[in-house]
Design a protein around this motif. Sequence first.
Motif, short mmCIF file in Angstrom:
data_model
loop_
_atom_site.label_atom_id
_atom_site.label_comp_id
_atom_site.label_asym_id
_atom_site.label_seq_id
_atom_site.Cartn_x
_atom_site.Cartn_y
_atom_site.Cartn_z
N ARG A 146 0.82 -1.20 0.00
CA ARG A 146 0.00 0.00 0.00
C ARG A 146 0.86 1.26 0.00
NH1 ARG A 146 -4.65 0.01 4.22
NH2 ARG A 146 -3.08 0.79 5.65
N GLY A 147 0.55 2.17 -0.92
CA GLY A 147 1.29 3.43 -0.97
C GLY A 147 0.68 4.41 0.01
N ARG A 148 1.52 5.16 0.71
CA ARG A 148 1.01 6.11 1.70
C ARG A 148 0.31 7.28 1.00
NH1 ARG A 148 5.45 6.96 5.52
NH2 ARG A 148 4.83 4.96 6.40
N GLU A 149 -0.81 7.71 1.60
CA GLU A 149 -1.67 8.74 1.02
C GLU A 149 -1.23 10.13 1.50
OE1 GLU A 149 -3.48 10.21 -1.03
OE2 GLU A 149 -4.68 8.45 -1.51
N ALA A 150 -1.45 11.14 0.67
CA ALA A 150 -1.19 12.52 1.09
C ALA A 150 -2.54 13.17 1.42
CB ALA A 150 -0.49 13.30 -0.02
N ASP A 151 -2.91 13.12 2.68
CA ASP A 151 -4.23 13.63 3.09
C ASP A 151 -4.20 15.14 3.26
OD1 ASP A 151 -5.97 11.49 3.10
OD2 ASP A 151 -5.08 10.69 4.95
N LEU A 152 -4.29 15.86 2.15
CA LEU A 152 -4.20 17.32 2.21
C LEU A 152 -5.49 17.89 1.62
CD1 LEU A 152 -0.59 17.75 0.79
CD2 LEU A 152 -1.29 17.81 3.20
#
Lengths: 351, 607
Positions: B206-212
């Motif tokens: 799983r690729g880490r998400e950029a929660d922006l």
Amino acid sequence: MTYLAKPRLLADVQPRNAIGFTKRDYEGAISTLCAGCGHDSVSAAIVQAFYELDIEPHRVAKMSGIGCSSKTPDYFLGASHGFNSVHGRMPSVATGASLANRELTLIGISGDGDTASIGIGQFAHAMRRGLNIAYIVENNGVYGLTKGQFSATADKGSKSKKGVQNADAPIDLVALALQLGATYVARSFSGDKDQLVPLIKGALRHQGAAFIDVISPCVTFNNHSGSTKSYDYVREHNEAVNRVEVIQPRQEITTEYEPGSVRRVMQHDGTALLLRKLGLDYDPTDRNRAMNQLHEWNAKGEILTGLLFVEEGADDLHHHLNTVAKPLNQLTQAELCPGQAVLDKLNAALR
Amino acid sequence: MSSTTPGVRPAPSHLHQVVDCQWACPAHTPVPEYLRLIAAGRYAESYEVNWWSNVFPGILGRVCDRPCEPACRRGRVDEEPVAICRMKRVAADLKGDISARLPKAPVKKNGKRVACVGAGPASLTVARDLALEGYAVTIFDGGTQAGGMMRSQIPKFRLPDSVIDEECGYVAALDVEVVLDRWINSLGALRSEGWDAIFVGTGAPRGREADLPGRAEAAANVHIGIEWLANLAFGHVETVGRRVVVLGGGNTAMDCCRSARRLGAEDVQVIVRSGFDEMKASPWEKEEALHEGVLIRNCMVPLAFEHTDGQLTGVTFEHVEVQRDARGKRALMPTGRMETVACDQVLVAIGQENTFPWIERDLGLAFDQWGMPALNEKTLQSSLPDVFFGGDSALGPKNIITAVAQGHTAAVSIDLFLRGKDVVADRPGDRITLASQKMGIHEWAYDSAISDLDREKMPTQALELALKDIKLELELGFDVKKACNEASRCLNCDMATVFTAKTCIECDSCVDICPTECITFTEDGTDDDLRTRLKAPAPNLEQMLYVADGLKTGRVMVKDENLCLHCGLCSERCPTNAWDMLKVDWQVAHAGSQAGSVGAEAAAVSA
Ligand SMILES: Cc1cc2nc3c(=O)[nH]c(=O)nc-3n(C[C@H](O)[C@H](O)[C@H](O)COP(=O)(O)OP(=O)(O)OC[C@H]3O[C@@H](n4cnc5c(N)ncnc54)[C@H](O)[C@@H]3O)c2cc1C
Ligand SMILES: Cc1ncc(C[n+]2csc(CCOP(=O)(O)OP(=O)(O)O)c2C)c(N)n1
Ligand code: SF4
Ligand code: SF4
Ligand code: SF4
Ligand SMILES: [Mg+2]
């Protein structure tokens, strides 16, 4: 011996001395002597000494005669001047070199055969005239190069590799140098660089005849039991009288000594020799006592090492002969040919 | 090896650690051995040596993370280390037909069945090791091709499919069954199929998400890097925006930006929180990216995705300053200076995570607080004794060579477990043997002369060509001449200097000849004290002192292993053979190895 030259890797990042040279810059060709030869250790000590004294390699002349020992100038100071003379004749060639160029640092390398046998006459005169040289004999008690015959320094009663006893009395080159008036006389051992390196440094900075007899075992022909010049024998019978520290003119004295334990001897060029006395009660500035003590210890079969004698403020051949201050190759037409007036004056003086 | 207690000096047992590259390689590949084989033109054998240790010489020879190279001794005595990695590729490129040399799986199987989940390097290693011991191994993977992330993530211009096909093929040829297109969605169900053991090699998928802010609105043009790369690898993505921003500074970011350039993006910016030197990407990857026209910008923290009408327009960043506190800890201090970088597409490459949705939590398989399986790190066995882990799924994402090394470890455990042995107590040790290299007074069985050549540069395709074709392999590999030059730079650190005090006459010859002054004879002391009294300074505490007593004068021989060139001059100069050059043959235990222990034999040989 080895065939491969020391690799150059790292050579450029090694520490440098005050004039920007690495120790490798003082090395020479790869040695062709037998693996384990004491002479190679003496070469390494010489490299170390020149490096520490910040001497420019091209301002050095290394002189030698014939023998394994006399071959070694090829294995250090590859960028220096040198003369590999005939057997036993190094002192006269060195005398010529010294007179021609008094600014070169002169080191003479010889063997016990080269000096005590065939070259003893030349040696005697170099010492008594105060030739300004660091004269090192790599003393193994045999003619190494010609396959192990006893030399004139072999002790009476010591045995050859084949078991033959030496019947002749030995010549002690240190005793001889003392008697002949050498002004810096030391004995050391190729296996003790802590002692040897400062002794060489002191000799190089001494003005006058400096002589070091370095016992330097021949692994191939004279390292057996029955030999008095083997690694084991020398280690067992070595009595060091002092430890020397050489302090260059602008250098600070950093070592701490208990008061009274160190004696300071000044050399002509401002170099100080700090002599730390060891067990024995020994005075290295008293020539006669030194000779007596040497004889006593020789009789016991013990080997006295260290700086055995040094004359403070000694002078050399140039001083005795009142030679010109410049190296001959720097004299100009005007100095060499001062003109008719001077010649007339000279001629008049002789009339 | 030295001990800090003077007077008690055991026989050397550190000699295998002197082989810096082999020691640093997670799989302990015998590097100098394969380099010498290349120099001798014996490419197939060189490949074989690699294959036993690391299973994927052709793959690793292109894309390995190369922990061996920063460790390489040559790097301490010369400007650059040996190109260890590229030389594996030389062996792979020049080996010819290797099939006859590779072993066959035993015809008679041992009756045990092992399932591997995931067809990445970890599973393939387990399968290879166990298949050779007679196990029937089946690998399941949800994808359509074997290779795991080597296949799905690493761009083809770094690693062509043909190389992956070939090396996965060698494993499959050992009667290993590779079942593709089969997603395992329940560990419980898999266990009930009656496998004797199960190996989990499912990676960190799983690729880490950029929660922006703006993430949801701009979703159509914001992609997770590893998903995008996988889509690219399998041909589902063929175009990219004109202006691309890549978030993140690791190798995934480098693969994203370089791929984007090849797809035609004109303005590609990699924007990273940290400074340039602190970026996780390998230095050579950063170099390549810059060379290919990528702009790398540092010390910028992303704050929001900008968009109008559901269309991404850019990313807003705040510039930060890197500051270090008194303890040297790094902190990013906000400066208040904002910047919006206009772009058409964003690739988010800020890390990978593990996830195990298919492992039921009521099977008795324990997880730790971070959601990782609770494992014995030495055996990689989970709390369910028949379930083992390896690769990125075991201890978090690393790299291929670590996955291989862990595969070997897990295979040893599985083999012990299925033979009814204790996976800890009965574990086989590595085998270390020493063999003299002396062939004459100054003749050695290896080339002891030290070359002063510089590291060979890797020839590459012309930039215009490379940027036009995303599948065109960039690096061309070394030809024979370059390979021989590079092999000659190796210092043969496995040719160990071994000292025998009994025969030493303390003549100092070795001390005098050693070009790096690493030998000293002195009074005994603790290591710390000895280090202050050596002929040359010994500041590298990671490298050991070799101390030996038993000399006539009562002194000790101290050798600082740090800068030894393994030139053998000490041994050539020694009149009594007190120094010998012995080849350290270090074979790491694999499944099926017999019990023994590290260093035991080394000590026995030299005693
Ligand atoms: C972009 C990128 C570039 C990289 N570049 C390099 C590099 O240059 N050099 C390097 O050494 N490493 C690199 N890596 C890391 C390297 O790819 C991994 O560390 C390595 O592949 C891990 O191997 P593995 O066997 O643990 O698992 P993976 O290679 O991740 O393989 C796991 C496999 O399991 C399958 N799978 C997962 N779950 C299931 C399931 N439930 N059922 C069936 N199948 C399943 C997946 O489909 C996958 O094929 C890179 C990684 C990324 C993301
Ligand atoms: C005029 C002359 N006589 C004899 C020889 C033969 N010869 C060569 S070296 C040597 C002895 C060298 O002994 P030493 O000076 O002690 O040197 P070592 O080899 O022991 O270091 C002799 C006699 C010679 N070269 N020249
Ligand atoms: S010099 Fe050779 S043996 Fe030594 S660490 Fe480097 S690659 Fe390995
Ligand atoms: S092999 Fe011997 S001589 Fe060569 S660097 Fe090492 S210790 Fe020194
Ligand atoms: S060369 Fe050999 S005998 Fe001489 S000191 Fe070194 S190890 Fe000892
Ligand atoms: Mg002699």
